[in-house]
Design a protein around this motif. Structure first.
Motif, mmCIF file in Angstrom:
data_model
loop_
_atom_site.group_PDB
_atom_site.id
_atom_site.type_symbol
_atom_site.label_atom_id
_atom_site.label_comp_id
_atom_site.label_asym_id
_atom_site.label_seq_id
_atom_site.Cartn_x
_atom_site.Cartn_y
_atom_site.Cartn_z
ATOM 1 N N PHE A 45 -10.856 5.303 -3.294
ATOM 2 C CA PHE A 45 -10.449 5.422 -4.690
ATOM 3 C C PHE A 45 -8.973 5.796 -4.817
ATOM 4 O O PHE A 45 -8.217 5.145 -5.543
ATOM 5 N N LEU A 46 -8.571 6.839 -4.125
ATOM 6 C CA LEU A 46 -7.188 7.295 -4.245
ATOM 7 C C LEU A 46 -6.198 6.260 -3.730
ATOM 8 O O LEU A 46 -5.151 6.042 -4.330
ATOM 9 N N THR A 47 -6.549 5.619 -2.635
ATOM 10 C CA THR A 47 -5.659 4.605 -2.075
ATOM 11 C C THR A 47 -5.489 3.440 -3.041
ATOM 12 O O THR A 47 -4.370 3.064 -3.381
ATOM 13 N N TYR A 48 -6.593 2.874 -3.494
ATOM 14 C CA TYR A 48 -6.486 1.700 -4.361
ATOM 15 C C TYR A 48 -6.016 2.048 -5.761
ATOM 16 O O TYR A 48 -5.275 1.288 -6.374
ATOM 17 N N LEU A 52 -2.656 0.360 -6.998
ATOM 18 C CA LEU A 52 -2.696 -0.496 -8.181
ATOM 19 C C LEU A 52 -1.808 0.030 -9.303
ATOM 20 O O LEU A 52 -1.184 -0.737 -10.022
ATOM 21 N N LYS A 53 -1.760 1.337 -9.459
ATOM 22 C CA LYS A 53 -0.937 1.922 -10.515
ATOM 23 C C LYS A 53 0.506 2.133 -10.074
ATOM 24 O O LYS A 53 1.369 2.403 -10.900
ATOM 25 N N GLU A 54 0.746 2.029 -8.776
ATOM 26 C CA GLU A 54 2.079 2.220 -8.194
ATOM 27 C C GLU A 54 2.703 3.530 -8.656
ATOM 28 O O GLU A 54 3.870 3.601 -9.016
ATOM 29 N N GLN A 55 1.897 4.610 -8.611
ATOM 30 C CA GLN A 55 2.382 5.900 -9.086
ATOM 31 C C GLN A 55 2.787 6.845 -7.968
ATOM 32 O O GLN A 55 3.556 7.757 -8.202
ATOM 33 N N LEU A 56 2.238 6.676 -6.776
ATOM 34 C CA LEU A 56 2.533 7.604 -5.693
ATOM 35 C C LEU A 56 3.579 7.029 -4.758
ATOM 36 O O LEU A 56 3.534 5.858 -4.414
ATOM 37 N N THR A 57 4.482 7.876 -4.345
ATOM 38 C CA THR A 57 5.455 7.460 -3.339
ATOM 39 C C THR A 57 4.747 7.364 -1.989
ATOM 40 O O THR A 57 3.657 7.898 -1.809
ATOM 41 N N GLY A 58 5.374 6.698 -1.053
ATOM 42 C CA GLY A 58 4.778 6.488 0.263
ATOM 43 C C GLY A 58 4.415 7.773 0.976
ATOM 44 O O GLY A 58 3.328 7.897 1.545
ATOM 45 N N TRP A 59 5.303 8.774 0.943
ATOM 46 C CA TRP A 59 5.027 10.027 1.650
ATOM 47 C C TRP A 59 3.865 10.783 1.029
ATOM 48 O O TRP A 59 3.087 11.416 1.721
ATOM 49 N N GLY A 63 0.323 11.573 2.812
ATOM 50 C CA GLY A 63 -0.155 12.948 2.876
ATOM 51 C C GLY A 63 -1.570 13.100 2.359
ATOM 52 O O GLY A 63 -2.404 13.773 2.971
ATOM 53 N N ILE A 64 -1.856 12.456 1.239
ATOM 54 C CA ILE A 64 -3.193 12.558 0.656
ATOM 55 C C ILE A 64 -4.222 11.820 1.518
ATOM 56 O O ILE A 64 -5.276 12.363 1.844
ATOM 57 N N GLY A 65 -3.904 10.588 1.902
ATOM 58 C CA GLY A 65 -4.857 9.788 2.668
ATOM 59 C C GLY A 65 -5.060 10.291 4.082
ATOM 60 O O GLY A 65 -6.179 10.608 4.501
ATOM 61 N N PHE A 105 -19.661 3.427 3.965
ATOM 62 C CA PHE A 105 -19.178 2.108 3.539
ATOM 63 C C PHE A 105 -19.444 1.894 2.049
ATOM 64 O O PHE A 105 -18.561 1.450 1.306
ATOM 65 N N LEU A 106 -20.646 2.235 1.601
ATOM 66 C CA LEU A 106 -20.987 2.046 0.188
ATOM 67 C C LEU A 106 -20.163 2.957 -0.722
ATOM 68 O O LEU A 106 -19.761 2.547 -1.823
ATOM 69 N N MET A 107 -19.893 4.172 -0.271
ATOM 70 C CA MET A 107 -19.054 5.082 -1.059
ATOM 71 C C MET A 107 -17.620 4.560 -1.143
ATOM 72 O O MET A 107 -16.989 4.636 -2.195
ATOM 73 N N ALA A 108 -17.106 4.030 -0.037
ATOM 74 C CA ALA A 108 -15.762 3.450 -0.055
ATOM 75 C C ALA A 108 -15.718 2.249 -0.998
ATOM 76 O O ALA A 108 -14.763 2.079 -1.761
ATOM 77 N N LEU A 109 -16.749 1.436 -0.957
ATOM 78 C CA LEU A 109 -16.833 0.293 -1.865
ATOM 79 C C LEU A 109 -16.876 0.766 -3.314
ATOM 80 O O LEU A 109 -16.205 0.201 -4.187
ATOM 81 N N GLY A 110 -17.629 1.830 -3.586
ATOM 82 C CA GLY A 110 -17.685 2.388 -4.931
ATOM 83 C C GLY A 110 -16.333 2.923 -5.390
ATOM 84 O O GLY A 110 -15.936 2.725 -6.537
ATOM 85 N N GLY A 111 -15.612 3.593 -4.503
ATOM 86 C CA GLY A 111 -14.278 4.084 -4.837
ATOM 87 C C GLY A 111 -13.320 2.953 -5.141
ATOM 88 O O GLY A 111 -12.518 3.022 -6.079
ATOM 89 N N PHE A 112 -13.411 1.896 -4.342
ATOM 90 C CA PHE A 112 -12.577 0.711 -4.552
ATOM 91 C C PHE A 112 -12.898 0.065 -5.903
ATOM 92 O O PHE A 112 -12.002 -0.252 -6.685
ATOM 93 N N LYS A 113 -14.187 -0.107 -6.188
ATOM 94 C CA LYS A 113 -14.598 -0.744 -7.449
ATOM 95 C C LYS A 113 -14.192 0.106 -8.657
ATOM 96 O O LYS A 113 -13.757 -0.433 -9.678
ATOM 97 N N LEU A 114 -14.308 1.434 -8.547
ATOM 98 C CA LEU A 114 -13.894 2.295 -9.652
ATOM 99 C C LEU A 114 -12.393 2.195 -9.894
ATOM 100 O O LEU A 114 -11.941 2.129 -11.039
ATOM 101 N N ALA A 115 -11.624 2.141 -8.829
ATOM 102 C CA ALA A 115 -10.173 1.994 -8.977
ATOM 103 C C ALA A 115 -9.830 0.676 -9.658
ATOM 104 O O ALA A 115 -8.964 0.639 -10.550
ATOM 105 N N LEU A 116 -10.498 -0.404 -9.266
ATOM 106 C CA LEU A 116 -10.268 -1.702 -9.913
ATOM 107 C C LEU A 116 -10.645 -1.651 -11.390
ATOM 108 O O LEU A 116 -9.909 -2.146 -12.246
ATOM 109 N N TYR A 117 -11.789 -1.046 -11.692
ATOM 110 C CA TYR A 117 -12.256 -0.943 -13.069
ATOM 111 C C TYR A 117 -11.263 -0.153 -13.926
ATOM 112 O O TYR A 117 -10.903 -0.579 -15.028
#
Length: 125
Positions: A45-48, A52-59, A63-65, A105-117
């Protein structure tokens, strides 16, 4: 380079403390499973969401991931507990591994889908 390392170190400290707290709160196999499932969701979720929002800088993203979520989740403990469970009961060990791996895997997929939504909702406004 230094900013990246400091970010990972700081967030790893926080993630490790959160992991220790969860271990004390839930303990054992349940604690490991819960942090791994939550971490799988959060990392995706945090990564995508950030990408997608391009709000976090690379560092900060690093750090978060890598730091926070990487130290919060625990592959080593998962592996050790899997071996311990398999020694006592094949079914319990196989179930624990299945829940962690398939559930992760399913939780990661859910995080990805929520970020897209959430990104689509933002674009529609």
């Amino acid at each position: 380079m230094t900013k990246n390392l400091l970010s990972v170190m700081l967030f790893a400290f926080v993630g490790g403390c959160l992991r220790a707290g969860c271990g004390q709160l839930w303990g054992g196999f349940w604690g490991t499973m819960l942090v791994n499932l939550a971490g799988s969701f959060l990392l995706a979720f945090l990564t995508y969401h950030a990408v997608l929002k391009e709000q976090l800088t690379g560092w900060l993203n690093l750090g978060i991931g890598t730091g926070l979520v990487g130290s919060f989740t625990t592959f080593g403990t998962f592996s050790l507990q899997s071996v311990q469970l398999l020694q006592h009961s094949f079914l319990a060990g196989a179930g624990f591994m299945t829940i962690n791996l398939l559930g992760g895997f399913l939780m990661a997929l859910g995080g990805f889908k929520l970020a897209l939504y959430l990104n689509q909702e933002r674009n529609n406004d």
